[in-house]
Every structure is written in structure tokens, then in C-alpha cells.
Design an enzyme around this catalytic site. Structure first.
Site, PDB file in Angstrom:
ATOM      1  N   ILE A 151       0.827  -1.195  -0.160  1.00 47.91           N
ATOM      2  CA  ILE A 151       0.102  -0.048   0.085  1.00 47.91           C
ATOM      3  C   ILE A 151       0.958   1.408  -0.016  1.00 47.91           C
ATOM      4  O   ILE A 151       0.679   2.187  -0.865  1.00 47.91           O
ATOM      5  CB  ILE A 151      -1.020  -0.023   1.140  1.00 47.91           C
ATOM      6  CG1 ILE A 151      -1.939  -1.129   1.041  1.00 47.91           C
ATOM      7  CG2 ILE A 151      -1.818   1.508   1.130  1.00 47.91           C
ATOM      8  CD1 ILE A 151      -2.843  -1.363   2.309  1.00 47.91           C
ATOM      9  N   ASP A 170      10.342   2.604   7.312  1.00 47.83           N
ATOM     10  CA  ASP A 170       9.886   1.420   7.435  1.00 47.83           C
ATOM     11  C   ASP A 170      11.291   0.313   7.836  1.00 47.83           C
ATOM     12  O   ASP A 170      12.297   0.427   7.268  1.00 47.83           O
ATOM     13  CB  ASP A 170       9.457   0.651   6.176  1.00 47.83           C
ATOM     14  CG  ASP A 170       8.860  -0.609   6.025  1.00 47.83           C
ATOM     15  OD1 ASP A 170       9.439  -1.443   6.783  1.00 47.83           O
ATOM     16  OD2 ASP A 170       7.551  -0.852   5.616  1.00 47.83           O
ATOM     17  N   ASP A 255      -9.670   6.787   8.627  1.00 55.73           N
ATOM     18  CA  ASP A 255     -10.626   5.762   8.180  1.00 55.73           C
ATOM     19  C   ASP A 255     -10.755   4.753   9.342  1.00 55.73           C
ATOM     20  O   ASP A 255     -11.810   3.740   9.317  1.00 55.73           O
ATOM     21  CB  ASP A 255     -10.191   5.008   6.949  1.00 55.73           C
ATOM     22  CG  ASP A 255     -11.308   4.042   6.347  1.00 55.73           C
ATOM     23  OD1 ASP A 255     -12.453   4.654   6.098  1.00 55.73           O
ATOM     24  OD2 ASP A 255     -10.956   2.911   5.995  1.00 55.73           O
ATOM     25  N   GLU A 260     -13.408   1.092  17.148  1.00 54.62           N
ATOM     26  CA  GLU A 260     -14.286   0.104  16.362  1.00 54.62           C
ATOM     27  C   GLU A 260     -14.228  -1.384  16.760  1.00 54.62           C
ATOM     28  O   GLU A 260     -13.652  -1.915  17.763  1.00 54.62           O
ATOM     29  CB  GLU A 260     -13.213  -0.127  15.050  1.00 54.62           C
ATOM     30  CG  GLU A 260     -13.132   0.984  14.312  1.00 54.62           C
ATOM     31  CD  GLU A 260     -12.427   0.759  12.873  1.00 54.62           C
ATOM     32  OE1 GLU A 260     -12.762  -0.141  12.200  1.00 54.62           O
ATOM     33  OE2 GLU A 260     -11.430   1.479  12.663  1.00 54.62           O
ATOM     34  N   HIS A 286     -14.297   3.239   8.059  1.00 58.14           N
ATOM     35  CA  HIS A 286     -13.280   2.067   7.746  1.00 58.14           C
ATOM     36  C   HIS A 286     -13.890   1.527   6.400  1.00 58.14           C
ATOM     37  O   HIS A 286     -14.253   0.215   6.269  1.00 58.14           O
ATOM     38  CB  HIS A 286     -13.437   0.914   8.796  1.00 58.14           C
ATOM     39  CG  HIS A 286     -12.234  -0.051   8.817  1.00 58.14           C
ATOM     40  ND1 HIS A 286     -11.724  -0.833   9.563  1.00 58.14           N
ATOM     41  CD2 HIS A 286     -11.255  -0.423   7.652  1.00 58.14           C
ATOM     42  CE1 HIS A 286     -10.724  -1.514   9.495  1.00 58.14           C
ATOM     43  NE2 HIS A 286     -10.471  -1.264   8.221  1.00 58.14           N
ATOM     44  N   ILE A 287     -13.784   2.394   5.350  1.00 62.44           N
ATOM     45  CA  ILE A 287     -14.072   2.014   4.096  1.00 62.44           C
ATOM     46  C   ILE A 287     -13.081   2.062   2.876  1.00 62.44           C
ATOM     47  O   ILE A 287     -13.432   1.858   1.831  1.00 62.44           O
ATOM     48  CB  ILE A 287     -15.534   2.846   3.595  1.00 62.44           C
ATOM     49  CG1 ILE A 287     -15.065   4.239   3.452  1.00 62.44           C
ATOM     50  CG2 ILE A 287     -16.677   2.495   4.384  1.00 62.44           C
ATOM     51  CD1 ILE A 287     -15.847   5.070   2.847  1.00 62.44           C
TER      52      ILE A 287
END
Length: 329
Positions: A151, A170, A255, A260, A286-287
């Protein structure tokens, strides 16, 4: 007959194929069942957002696989699955483009004030206050990408088309891979200090929980924007809300949130504040990975993993293979 439990909506083409080959129980809609009411019959699970606990796994004597319809595993008890001989799999890359595009949907909505502008028009105010709706362009800005997997790399590719400079951080990324994607690989503090926009694409682990808190927010520019389409626990939301209200950073778009699966009637309940009180915070439910294309790929891959395991084969994308092999040995 083989019995499959599907926690949330999946692509209709995949669902059609599953129903041809198995008895299906679903955890959503008018035919919703409680998993524990059918757990003793279930051979495989296709899991999206539902939290799958040790109790659920240990109550499932026939269960052989939990196939994640996506890439995150923080909603599955991996240790319990391994201890009970249950494969856990994922669908790597299935929603990479969808999530990356949503990053820019959020970013442009926030930086160009799309939501307040549209709401004013809906209220009948075409020109009134229009001078207040001044945004900023992405071209020439520095984007900081935390987590440079599939991603993160796709986000970098889109960012290049906007003419952005790209920083990436990273711990397992190679400098040459980052360079090939047009990004400079840097330490986290350097990224927080230098980026105009920070976007998170890291897994939620004990080591990454609240990786952005008051300290990290204090390193950022007052004009910085934070985007999170990964996992809610990566950000200390109380610290984020305070930074937004105090003007320590310019804005944030999320998002995913920490609450949740608990109580989403007031997503920021733990902060004792309403979303409407934080105008520079944009939240979607969360879409990011919810596109027809991503659903089809994730559904197809997860169903293929279930079929492989139930046929006695090794899955293509196992997440606990090492632990299961230890158990067998």
C-alpha cells in the site's frame, strides 16, 4: 456438508460460488447468526471486521481455517488458532490500490475543504463565506509514508503524479526499493519533522500501538496533516484531538479508530468529545478497502484458501505456518 461462516458482506460473485459448494452462515443482515450458535458445525471462516477470539476458536471442533478477507490480523487470536491447529491466512495486495486511492480521497477532501464546502451549498449558501474555503495544493509538498509495503508503495506512485516529494520510513524496507519508488528512506523522527502530510500504513503491534502520540505530534509542522487508513490503535486519539484543537497540527483524516467494534455511536467517546467539535478532523467508517475490485479479489483469494485447506492442501498465504508446523512436529 461443508459449513462456512462469513462475518461480513463479500462480493456477490464469490458468495454465489460459495453457496454452490457449502452451507453458508453469515454474521450480517436479516439472516445474521451468532457464530457461537453454529460454531460446532463450522469448517471454515471468511473473516472481515468481526473480532475472532480464543473462545470462538476453542468452541469450534471442526474449524480448519480462518481466511482473512484483507491483510490485518489484529482481529484474530493467532496464538489460539495455532494451538488448535487452525490455519490463518490473508489476501495480500487485494486492497492495496483501493486503500491508496482512499488516502488521496481523504487528503484532497481535507486540504480542499470539500465537506464544509458541499455542506454550505446544501444549506443554500453558495457564495456566503466562500472566501474562507482556501485550501492548499499537493504539488511541491512532502508526503511522509510510514510503512512501505504494497500500500505504501502504491501511495508513493500516486503521490509522484501530484508532483510531491516522498519520504518513507519502514524498519524492513530496503533503501534501493524506496529509491526505485522515488522515495527517500528516513528515520521516523526525520519523517515527522519534515513531512507536510503523514500517512500511516503499518500493522498494529505492541511496538506500533500509539506510535503517534503527543511527542510525535510535537515534532510535526503546525501546517501538517495526518492520514490513517491502517489501524486505529496506531494513533493516540486523545493526543491527536488535543493537537488539532490547539492548532499544533492543521488537520487529520481517519478511516480507522480505536473504538471500532466497541461502540461507534460516539467514535471519540474515550476522548469525551464529539466529532462535530473537531472541525479539522475528517472521519470515514473504515471503508478504504471497500471497492468492487478489491472485494472481488479479496473474496476470490480467501475462498480459494478455504478450499485448499479443506482439501488437505497448504494455503498460499498462511500467517501462522511456522507455529502450526511446530505444533505438528
Amino acid at each position: 456438508m461443508t459449513a462456512i461462516y462469513i462475518s461480513d458482506v463479500i462480493h456477490e460473485n464469490v458468495m454465489r460460488d460459495i453457496r454452490k459448494n457449502a452451507l453458508v452462515h453469515v454474521g450480517y443482515g436479516p439472516s445474521k447468526v451468532n457464530y457461537l450458535d453454529v460454531c460446532d458445525t463450522i469448517d471454515g471462516v471468511i473473516l472481515r471486521a468481526e473480532i475472532f477470539t480464543r473462545d470462538m476458536i476453542e468452541a469450534s471442533p471442526r474449524l480448519k481455517i480462518i481466511a482473512r478477507h484483507g491483510v490485518g490480523t489484529d482481529n484474530v487470536d493467532l496464538a489460539a488458532a495455532s494451538e488448535n491447529g487452525v490455519w490463518v491466512t490473508s489476501t495480500p495486495g487485494s486492497n492495496s490500490n483501493a486503500v491508496a486511492e482512499h488516502v488521496f480521497a481523504l487528503l484532497l477532501s481535507l486540504t480542499r475543504q470539500i465537506v464544509p464546502a458541499a455542506n454550505r451549498v446544501l444549506a443554500g449558501n453558495w457564495a456566503e463565506g466562500r472566501g474562507d474555503l482556501v485550501g492548499f495544493e499537493l504539488s511541491g509538498r512532502t508526503l511522509g509514508i510510514v510503512g512501505f509495503g504494497a500500500i505504501g508503495k502504491r501511495v508513493a506512485a500516486i503521490a509522484k503524479s501530484f508532483g510531491m516529494r516522498i519520504l518513507a520510513s519502514d524498519p524492513i524496507a530496503a533503501a534501493q526499493d524506496a529509491a526505485a519508488a522515488g522515495a527517500d528512506l528516513v528515520e521516523l523522527d526525520t519523517l515527522y519533522d519534515g513531512a507536510d502530510i503523514i500517512t500511516l500504513h503499518a500493522p498494529l503491534l505492541p511496538s506500533t500501538r500509539h506510535m503517534i502520540s503527543a511527542r510525535e505530534l510535537g515534532l510535526m509542522k503546525k501546517t501538517a496533516v495526518v492520514i490513517n487508513t491502517s489501524r486505529g490503535g496506531l494513533i493516540d486519539e486523545d493526543a491527536l484531538v488535543q493537537a488539532l484543537l490547539n492548532g499544533d497540527i492543521a488537520g487529520a483524516a481517519m478511516d480507522v479508530l480505536e473504538a471500532e467494534g466497541i461502540d461507534m455511536k460516539n467514535p471519540l467517546a474515550q476522548n469525551r468529545i464529539q466529532l462535530s467539535e473537531v472541525p479539522n478532523l475528517l472521519v470515514t467508517p473504515h471503508i478504504a478497502g471497500q471497492t468492487q475490485e478489491a472485494f472481488l479479489e479479496a473474496g476470490t483469494k480467501s475462498w480459494a484458501e478455504v478450499q485448499a485447506v479443506l482439501a488437505g492442501d497448504t494455503p498460499a498465504f498462511p500467517l501462522n505456518a511456522k507455529d502450526l508446523r511446530k505444533l505438528v512436529a
